[in-house]
Design a protein around this motif. Structure first.
Motif, PDB file in Angstrom:
ATOM      1  N   LYS A  64     162.920  31.888  93.438  1.00 52.27           N
ATOM      2  CA  LYS A  64     163.709  30.990  94.280  1.00 52.27           C
ATOM      3  C   LYS A  64     163.240  31.092  95.719  1.00 52.27           C
ATOM      4  O   LYS A  64     162.843  32.147  96.183  1.00 52.27           O
ATOM      5  CB  LYS A  64     165.191  31.362  94.218  1.00 52.27           C
ATOM      6  CG  LYS A  64     165.810  31.170  92.874  1.00 52.27           C
ATOM      7  CD  LYS A  64     167.261  31.558  92.912  1.00 52.27           C
ATOM      8  CE  LYS A  64     167.856  31.394  91.534  1.00 52.27           C
ATOM      9  NZ  LYS A  64     169.121  32.062  91.400  1.00 52.27           N
ATOM     10  N   SER A  65     163.351  29.989  96.406  1.00 50.67           N
ATOM     11  CA  SER A  65     163.031  30.027  97.829  1.00 50.67           C
ATOM     12  C   SER A  65     164.211  30.666  98.569  1.00 50.67           C
ATOM     13  O   SER A  65     165.329  30.729  98.061  1.00 50.67           O
ATOM     14  CB  SER A  65     162.793  28.616  98.356  1.00 50.67           C
ATOM     15  OG  SER A  65     164.019  27.901  98.379  1.00 50.67           O
ATOM     16  N   THR A 107     165.722  29.536 101.107  1.00 50.47           N
ATOM     17  CA  THR A 107     166.709  28.512 101.430  1.00 50.47           C
ATOM     18  C   THR A 107     167.631  28.251 100.245  1.00 50.47           C
ATOM     19  O   THR A 107     168.852  28.155 100.397  1.00 50.47           O
ATOM     20  CB  THR A 107     166.008  27.203 101.835  1.00 50.47           C
ATOM     21  OG1 THR A 107     165.117  27.478 102.908  1.00 50.47           O
ATOM     22  CG2 THR A 107     166.999  26.150 102.239  1.00 50.47           C
ATOM     23  N   GLU A 108     167.053  28.150  99.055  1.00 47.18           N
ATOM     24  CA  GLU A 108     167.858  27.909  97.857  1.00 47.18           C
ATOM     25  C   GLU A 108     168.799  29.078  97.600  1.00 47.18           C
ATOM     26  O   GLU A 108     169.968  28.898  97.269  1.00 47.18           O
ATOM     27  CB  GLU A 108     166.933  27.700  96.658  1.00 47.18           C
ATOM     28  CG  GLU A 108     167.655  27.356  95.373  1.00 47.18           C
ATOM     29  CD  GLU A 108     166.702  27.192  94.204  1.00 47.18           C
ATOM     30  OE1 GLU A 108     167.178  26.753  93.144  1.00 47.18           O
ATOM     31  OE2 GLU A 108     165.507  27.495  94.337  1.00 47.18           O
TER      32      GLU A 108
END
Length: 125
Positions: free
Chosen positions: A19-20, A22-23
């Motif tokens: 996952k990034s 931000t996510e």
């Protein structure tokens, strides 16, 4: 797999899940926000339940004395609190305004009833 919840441990866990950042932050804040919303809804429902109990008790006393005005005010208050306690959990547009109006009506009826009971010589009672 146990990792310390320090900055590097959290970063590695996020990267391993693909996952990034931000996510991952969006999930975190989304969960926090949902928790706050549910807590607030529960608190409003508990307050409504308390007011329903108090209003029902006062209405039974008023109707037993034959005081129809105060008994009816209590019944209106109980109805408003019951509806607001249910509406808190329903996804409807204008929910905040509706629940606020119901709570204000309920509190106004109870206050007027309490004032009438304290001074029955008033021409409004």
């Amino acid at each position: 797999m146990s990792r310390a919840l320090n900055g590097d441990g959290v970063k590695d866990m996020i990267l391993l899940q693909g996952k990034s950042a931000t996510e991952s932050a969006a999930y975190f804040w989304g969960n926090i926000t949902k928790g706050v919303q549910d807590s607030t809804k529960s608190a409003l429902m508990i307050d409504s339940g308390r007011r329903v109990g108090t209003g029902t008790f006062k209405a039974s006393k008023d109707f037993a004395k034959g005081d129809l005005i105060c008994g009816t005010l209590c019944c209106v208050s109980v109805g408003c609190e019951t509806v607001s306690g249910v509406l808190v959990w329903c996804p409807i547009p204008g929910k905040v305004l509706t629940v606020s109006l119901l709570k204000a009506t309920s509190m106004g009826c109870q206050k007027f009833r309490d004032l009438c009971t304290a001074d029955p010589s008033s021409p409004l009672c």
